[in-house]
Design an enzyme around this catalytic site. Structure first.
Site, mmCIF file in Angstrom:
data_model
loop_
_atom_site.group_PDB
_atom_site.id
_atom_site.type_symbol
_atom_site.label_atom_id
_atom_site.label_comp_id
_atom_site.label_asym_id
_atom_site.label_seq_id
_atom_site.Cartn_x
_atom_site.Cartn_y
_atom_site.Cartn_z
ATOM 1 N N GLU A 342 31.888 35.764 32.808
ATOM 2 C CA GLU A 342 31.202 36.946 32.288
ATOM 3 C C GLU A 342 30.334 36.708 31.047
ATOM 4 O O GLU A 342 30.534 37.332 30.006
ATOM 5 C CB GLU A 342 32.225 38.045 31.985
ATOM 6 C CG GLU A 342 32.894 38.594 33.227
ATOM 7 C CD GLU A 342 33.791 39.787 32.939
ATOM 8 O OE1 GLU A 342 34.128 40.038 31.764
ATOM 9 O OE2 GLU A 342 34.177 40.481 33.907
ATOM 10 N N GLU A 446 36.468 39.513 40.662
ATOM 11 C CA GLU A 446 37.325 40.493 40.007
ATOM 12 C C GLU A 446 37.048 41.870 40.603
ATOM 13 O O GLU A 446 35.897 42.278 40.732
ATOM 14 C CB GLU A 446 37.096 40.537 38.493
ATOM 15 C CG GLU A 446 37.564 39.294 37.748
ATOM 16 C CD GLU A 446 37.431 39.434 36.238
ATOM 17 O OE1 GLU A 446 37.323 40.586 35.743
ATOM 18 O OE2 GLU A 446 37.431 38.395 35.547
#
Length: 535
Positions: A342, A446
Site C-alpha cells: 500500500e 485484501e
C-alpha cells in the site's frame, strides 16, 4: 486394437484436462487452483486495532508517538497555534483548533515529549525567559519538554531546567512562569485534547521500552498464530497465507531502535507449519523504512510519509527484499514475495515506485525463476492499470488490489443492496478488465466481509460475503481475506467462519482431500470414455 488404444489414451488425457485445468492455475499450487488465502495481520507487524490489549500496560499509554493533541490555555481560552503550520512563531490565539493547532507527539519517555507541527517543525525554546517557536526540523534538548498531567487531562509543560511554560497576555508562549503552578485556572495550565493516535510497532516498542517490549512481543508472536491455525485454514480449504513483515526483519538479531527482533523465528515457524499442511506463503513487506503511507501498519513514528524522500530508505527496502528472497527462495512453501504494501498515491509517485518495483523484481529473480513477484496498487487516487503499463517484469508477476467497502464517505450511507450493486458494477468490471489485460495476474490481496451497514443481519452478511467470493474467485491469481484474527469480529476470518457469517463454497478450493476427489475422478473418467467411443 490400435484405434481402441488410441481412444483410451485420448479419454485419459481428456479426463486429466477436465480434472485439473478449469481456468487459470497458479504455479506451485496443487491441482487446478488459484490463491485462496488469509492474511496473518497483526502478528509480525503490529496493528493496535487488531489486538488492542498489546498496549494495555504502557504507562501514559494514550500519549504514544504520533498521537495528535491540541492544547488550550485555560486562562485565555485560546489554542496554541503554530503559524502557517510551522516554521514561524507560536501563538495562543485560536478559538477553533484545526491543522495548525494540532501537534504530533514524539515520545522520549513516559513524561518527556517533543511536539511536531503539521509542516514538520518542532516546538522549541532555547531557555528560561525565551518564547516558544516552531522553527527546528531536527529535535534536540531545546525541543524537549517535560509534561505533568492530572486526571482531567490538564497539563503543565516545563523545560529541563524546571521552568514552566505559560500563555502570556500577549498571546505567546514563554518560559517564565514564576514558581510551581497548581491545577486551578492559571497561565501555566493547559487543557489537552486527543485528536488521533497510532498503535504500531514503533509505538509499542518506544512506549514500553526495549526490555518490556521484547517480553510483550515474544509472548504475542508465540501465541497469536500457531500451528493450530494452519490446521484450521487447511480444513477450510485455504491454500495460502499472506504474511506481513517489517523491514527490520532483515537485521533481526539487532534491529534498529526501537524495533524488536524475533519476528524472523516466527516467520520460519510459519513456513514450517505451512509446508506441513500443503499451504503456500506470500511474504508481504508491509512496513518500509520512513513509512510508505503514514499508517500504523507501516510502523510510522508519527504518520509522516518519508520512504520516497530518501535513497537510503529505498536501498534498505531493497536489502530487506534481498534478505527475504535469499532466505526463502528454495523453501517449498514459498509462493511469492510482495515488494511493498500500500504505497500512498498522494506521496509516492510512479517515477519512484516503478523503478523500485523493477529493482525488486530483479532481486527476487536472482534467487528464484518461479516465485511470484507481487506489486501492490497505490492506495488513494490511483488506477491499477498504471502498473500494467509499466512493464515491470516478464514472468510470474502479480498486481495486488485491496478492496474495502469502507474508508470512503461514499460507502457511509449505502444500504446492503447498494453495497452489493457496487461490487458488481465496480469490482467485477475492474477484475474482468484486468484479467483480460496483457500483463500481471490479478490478486485481491485484501478484502473483508464488513461494511458500514448498521444492524446488518446474518443473511445480509452471508449475501455480502457470497457476492465478494463469487467476484474475487474470478481474479486470475486469487484472493486473500484480511485478516485471520481480530478484535473486531467481522474482520476475524476464524470468527466469521465458525459463526457462519462467511460461507466458503465447498469443493472450490485447494486442500480438498484425495478421498473427496474420487467421485469426481470416476465421473469424469466415465464421461471421457463415452466421448472417446463417440469419436
Amino acid at each position: 486394437m490400435e484405434l481402441l488404444f488410441s481412444k483410451w489414451v485420448s479419454a485419459f488425457l481428456l479426463c486429466c484436462w477436465l480434472i485439473f485445468s478449469v481456468g487459470h492455475s497458479v504455479e506451485g499450487l496443487h491441482g487446478n487452483a488459484r490463491v485462496r488465502a488469509v492474511n496473518l495481520g497483526g502478528w509480525l507487524v503490529v496493528e493496535g486495532w487488531i489486538k488492542p490489549s498489546l498496549f494495555d500496560d504502557i504507562p501514559n499509554g494514550d500519549m504514544l508517538d504520533g498521537t495528535q493533541v491540541q492544547l488550550k490555555s485555560v486562562t485565555l481560552q485560546k489554542y496554541i497555534s503554530a503559524q502557517n503550520g510551522g516554521g514561524m512563531n507560536v501563538s495562543v490565539d485560536r478559538d477553533n483548533p484545526l491543522e495548525w493547532e494540532t501537534f504530533k507527539l514524539w515520545r522520549i519517555s513516559e513524561s518527556v515529549f517533543q511536539f511536531r507541527t503539521s509542516e514538520g517543525q518542532f516546538l522549541t525554546c532555547s531557555g528560561d525567559g525565551d518564547s516558544v517557536t516552531a522553527t527546528t526540523e531536527s529535535p534536540s534538548d531545546s525541543e524537549t519538554f517535560y509534561l505533568e498531567r492530572n486526571f482531567n487531562n490538564r497539563v503543565h509543560i516545563k523545560l529541563k531546567s524546571g521552568t514552566y511554560i505559560q500563555a502570556s497576555n500577549d498571546n505567546v508562549l514563554t518560559a517564565d512562569f514564576p514558581g510551581t503552578p497548581g491545577w486551578d485556572d492559571n497561565p501555566a495550565t493547559f487543557e489537552m485534547t486527543f485528536v488521533a493516535k497510532l498503535q504500531g510497532d514503533y509505538q509499542l516498542a518506544n512506549g514500553y521500552g526495549h526490555n518490556k517490549a521484547k517480553d510483550v512481543l515474544k509472548k504475542h508472536r508465540n501465541s497469536f498464530i500457531t500451528v493450530d491455525d494452519f490446521d484450521f485454514l487447511y480444513r477450510h480449504g485455504i491454500n495460502t497465507v499472506r504474511i506481513p513483515v517489517g523491514w527490520w526483519i532483515a537485521s533481526d538479531s539487532n534491529p534498529p531502535a526501537p524495533f524488536i527482533g524475533g519476528s524472523l523465528e516466527a516467520l520460519d515457524n510459519a513456513f514450517s507449519w505451512a509446508q506441513a499442511y500443503n499451504i503456500k506463503c506470500i511474504i508481504d513487506l508491509h512496513a518500509a523504512p520512513g513509512s510508505q503511507n503514514g499508517m500504523e501498519h507501516s510502523a510510522s513514528r508519527d504518520g509522516t510519509v518519508n520512504w520516497q524522500t530518501s535513497r537510503e530508505h529505498i536501498a534498505q527496502t531493497l536489502d530487506a527484499i534481498e534478505f527475504l528472497a535469499s532466505r526463502y527462495a528454495v523453501h517449498p512453501a514459498l509462493l511469492g514475495i510482495e515488494l511493498l504494501n500500500e504505497p500512498s498515491a498522494a506521496d509516492v509517485s510512479l517515477d519512484i515506485l516503478v523503478p523500485f518495483y523493477k529493482q525488486g523484481y530483479q532481486i527476487v529473480r536472482k534467487y528464484s525463476s518461479t516465485a511470484y513477484v507481487i506489486f501492490c496498487q497505490r492506495i488513494g487516487n490511483a488506477d491499477p492499470f498504471e502498473l500494467y503499463q509499466a512493464n515491470i517484469g516478464s514472468s510470474n508477476t502479480v498486481v495486488d488490489l485491496h478492496y474495502y467497502n469502507l474508508f470512503d464517505r461514499y460507502f457511509d450511507k449505502l444500504t446492503s443492496s447498494e453495497n452489493i450493486q457496487f461490487l458488481y458494477k465496480n469490482r467485477q468490471s475492474q477484475i474482468q478488465a484486468l484479467n483480460s489485460a496483457n500483463g500481471p495476474l490479478v490478486f485481491v490481496g485484501e478484502w473483508v466481509n464488513e461494511w458500514n451497514v448498521t444492524n446488518g443481519s446474518l443473511a445480509d452478511y452471508q449475501d455480502f460475503g457470497r457476492v465478494q467470493l463469487d467476484i474475487y474467485n474470478a481474479a486470475s491469481f486469487g484472493w486473500s481475506y484480511w485478516t485471520l484474527k481480530c478484535k473486531k469480529q467481522h474482520w476475524d476470518f476464524e470468527w466469521s467462519i465458525r459463526n457462519n457469517y462467511l460461507q466458503l463454497q465447498p469443493g472450490m478450493y485447494a486442500g480438498t482431500s484425495p478421498r473427496k476427489m474420487i467421485p469426481r475422478v470416476i465421473l469424469l473418467l466415465g464421461l471421457a470414455c463415452i466421448w472417446s467411443f463417440m469419436h
